[in-house]
Scaffold this motif. Structure first.
Motif, PDB file in Angstrom:
ATOM      1  N   ARG A   6       0.843  -1.193   0.000  1.00 42.21           N
ATOM      2  CA  ARG A   6       0.000   0.000   0.000  1.00 42.21           C
ATOM      3  C   ARG A   6       0.881   1.246   0.000  1.00 42.21           C
ATOM      4  O   ARG A   6       2.070   1.163   0.220  1.00 42.21           O
ATOM      5  CB  ARG A   6      -0.875   0.040   1.251  1.00 42.21           C
ATOM      6  CG  ARG A   6      -1.925  -1.025   1.277  1.00 42.21           C
ATOM      7  CD  ARG A   6      -2.951  -0.722   2.354  1.00 42.21           C
ATOM      8  NE  ARG A   6      -3.693  -1.909   2.723  1.00 42.21           N
ATOM      9  CZ  ARG A   6      -4.791  -2.324   2.101  1.00 42.21           C
ATOM     10  NH1 ARG A   6      -5.261  -1.636   1.093  1.00 42.21           N
ATOM     11  NH2 ARG A   6      -5.408  -3.429   2.490  1.00 42.21           N
ATOM     12  N   LEU A   7       0.244   2.408  -0.170  1.00 41.50           N
ATOM     13  CA  LEU A   7       0.993   3.668  -0.199  1.00 41.50           C
ATOM     14  C   LEU A   7       1.720   3.934   1.113  1.00 41.50           C
ATOM     15  O   LEU A   7       2.757   4.568   1.136  1.00 41.50           O
ATOM     16  CB  LEU A   7       0.047   4.846  -0.445  1.00 41.50           C
ATOM     17  CG  LEU A   7      -0.034   5.388  -1.872  1.00 41.50           C
ATOM     18  CD1 LEU A   7      -0.645   6.769  -1.847  1.00 41.50           C
ATOM     19  CD2 LEU A   7       1.352   5.454  -2.498  1.00 41.50           C
ATOM     20  N   ASN A   8       1.148   3.450   2.213  1.00 36.49           N
ATOM     21  CA  ASN A   8       1.801   3.734   3.492  1.00 36.49           C
ATOM     22  C   ASN A   8       2.874   2.700   3.814  1.00 36.49           C
ATOM     23  O   ASN A   8       3.391   2.655   4.920  1.00 36.49           O
ATOM     24  CB  ASN A   8       0.775   3.802   4.632  1.00 36.49           C
ATOM     25  CG  ASN A   8      -0.035   2.533   4.736  1.00 36.49           C
ATOM     26  OD1 ASN A   8       0.299   1.526   4.118  1.00 36.49           O
ATOM     27  ND2 ASN A   8      -1.104   2.570   5.503  1.00 36.49           N
ATOM     28  N   GLY A   9       3.177   1.830   2.863  1.00 32.49           N
ATOM     29  CA  GLY A   9       4.267   0.880   3.046  1.00 32.49           C
ATOM     30  C   GLY A   9       3.832  -0.476   3.564  1.00 32.49           C
ATOM     31  O   GLY A   9       4.626  -1.403   3.615  1.00 32.49           O
ATOM     32  N   THR A  10       2.559  -0.602   3.961  1.00 34.83           N
ATOM     33  CA  THR A  10       2.098  -1.893   4.476  1.00 34.83           C
ATOM     34  C   THR A  10       1.966  -2.886   3.337  1.00 34.83           C
ATOM     35  O   THR A  10       1.275  -2.612   2.360  1.00 34.83           O
ATOM     36  CB  THR A  10       0.705  -1.756   5.116  1.00 34.83           C
ATOM     37  OG1 THR A  10       0.632  -0.502   5.742  1.00 34.83           O
ATOM     38  CG2 THR A  10       0.448  -2.864   6.101  1.00 34.83           C
TER      39      THR A  10
END
Lengths: 65, 252
Positions: A6-10
Motif C-alpha cells: 500500500r501507499l503507506n508501506g504496508t
C-alpha cells in the motif's frame, strides 16, 4: 494472489482474480470487480508481471526466466 | 462579525423601545420583579432540562452566530481541484507538502488520511462519522436555545398569573386594578421579547450555519474520495460544482 504494498508501506496480498483495471495516475490505482479502488506503490508493469507469474506458477508451468 | 445578527438584534430591541417611547413613558414598562421571574425562571427551566456542561457548551455555537467567518464553497472547490491536478501529475504523496496550504482543518485531515494510504471505504467511514457527530452536537445547541424560546413566554405567563392573583386579592380597592393588571402583563411581554428576539432567531441562525458547514464538509469528503480514485481534475471539479447553486460556481 499477488504481493503488493500500500501507499503507506504496508504489504498485503491481493486476489488477482478480482482485478478489473489497473491505471497509472501516476500512482497505480487498481480497480476491482467490486468497484473498490486500491492505490499501490508498485508500477503498472510490476503488477501485471506479478499476475502473470502467479498464473504460471499455479498452472504448474515453468516460470519465465 | 455577522452583520445580519447584530443589525437584527439592535433593530429588534430598538424598534420595540421606540414604539414604547412614542406611546408614553417608558418607566411603566420597567418592573424588576417581573424580570426576575422571566429570566430566573427560564434559566432554572433550562438547568433542569439539560446537563450543566451542555448549557455552558452552547456558548460556543452562540458565539458562532455573531462571529462567523464564511467558507466560500467555490474557493474550496478551486483548492481541491488544484490538489487533484497535483495528485494527477505527481502522485498522491506529493500532496503532503501542500497539505498546509489550506486553513480548512477538515480538508487537511482528509488529505493526511489519503496520503497515509487509508482505503477509500475507511476514509469515507471516518469522515462521515465525524460529520454525523458534528451535526448532533450542533443540534443539541439548537435544542437548548429552542427550549429557552418556549420556556420564556411560559414563565412570562406564570408571572402574569402571579400578578393577577395578587391583583384579585386586593379587588376591594378598584383603583389598584389598572396598575396591577399592567404589571401582571409585563412579565408576558418580557417573556415574549426574550423568546422572539433572542432565543428563537439565534437558534434558527445556528441551524443555517450548521447546514452550510455540512455542505462544506460533504464537498471535502467527495473531493478527497474523487482524488483518491484517480479521477481527472476536470471530473473532480464537475463533481464538486454539482454541490452548489449555478450562480455561485464561479469564483472572483
Amino acid at each position: 494472489m499477488i504481493h503488493l504494498t500500500r501507499l503507506n508501506g504496508t504489504p498485503f496480498v491481493l486476489n488477482a482474480e478480482v482485478i478489473r483495471e489497473i491505471e497509472a495516475t501516476p500512482d497505480t490505482i487498481i480497480t476491482l470487480t467490486t468497484g473498490e479502488k486500491i492505490v499501490v506503490g508498485e508500477s503498472v508493469d510490476a503488477v501485471t508481471s506479478a499476475v502473470i507469474d502467479y498464473k504460471r506458477t499455479i498452472m504448474g508451468g515453468h516460470r519465465a526466466p | 462579525m455577522d452583520i445580519a445578527t447584530i443589525i437584527g438584534i439592535i433593530a429588534g430591541f430598538g424598534l420595540i423601545f421606540m414604539a414604547i417611547v412614542l406611546g408614553g413613558s417608558p418607566l411603566i414598562f420597567v418592573n424588576v420583579p417581573s424580570m426576575i421571574i422571566v429570566i430566573g425562571g427560564t434559566m432554572a427551566g433550562m438547568l433542569i432540562s439539560f446537563p450543566l456542561s451542555d448549557i455552558i457548551g452552547v456558548i460556543g455555537p452562540v458565539r458562532n452566530a455573531f462571529f462567523h467567518t464564511d467558507v466560500d464553497p467555490a474557493e474550496l472547490i478551486k483548492k481541491i481541484t488544484e490538489f487533484a491536478t497535483i495528485a494527477r501529475r505527481e502522485g498522491i504523496l506529493a500532496l503532503e507538502s501542500h497539505a498546509g496550504e489550506t486553513d480548512n482543518e477538515f480538508l487537511s485531515k482528509s488529505i493526511q488520511l489519503a496520503i497515509d494510504g487509508t482505503s477509500p471505504e475507511l476514509i469515507k467511514d471516518i469522515l462521515t462519522t465525524e460529520v454525523a457527530f458534528m451535526e448532533d452536537r450542533h443540534a443539541l445547541g439548537q435544542s437548548i436555545l429552542n427550549t429557552g424560546g418556549s420556556l420564556s413566554p411560559a414563565f412570562g405567563m406564570i408571572g402574569t398569573l402571579i400578578g393577577l392573583v395578587q391583583m384579585l386579592a386586593t379587588m376591594d380597592d378598584p383603583s389598584t386594578i389598572g396598575a396591577g393588571m399592567a404589571v401582571a402583563l409585563l412579565t408576558t411581554l418580557y417573556g415574549a421579547i426574550l423568546a422572539n428576539i433572542a432565543f428563537i432567531p439565534v437558534a434558527a441562525k445556528l441551524k443555517v450555519r450548521t447546514a452550510s458547514e455540512l455542505l462544506i464538509k460533504e464537498i471535502v469528503i467527495e473531493g478527497i474520495l474523487s482524488i483518491q480514485s484517480g479521477d481527472n481534475p476536470r471530473v473532480v471539479e464537475q463533481k464538486l460544482k454539482a454541490f452548489i447553486a449555478p450562480s455561485l460556481r464561479e469564483t472572483g
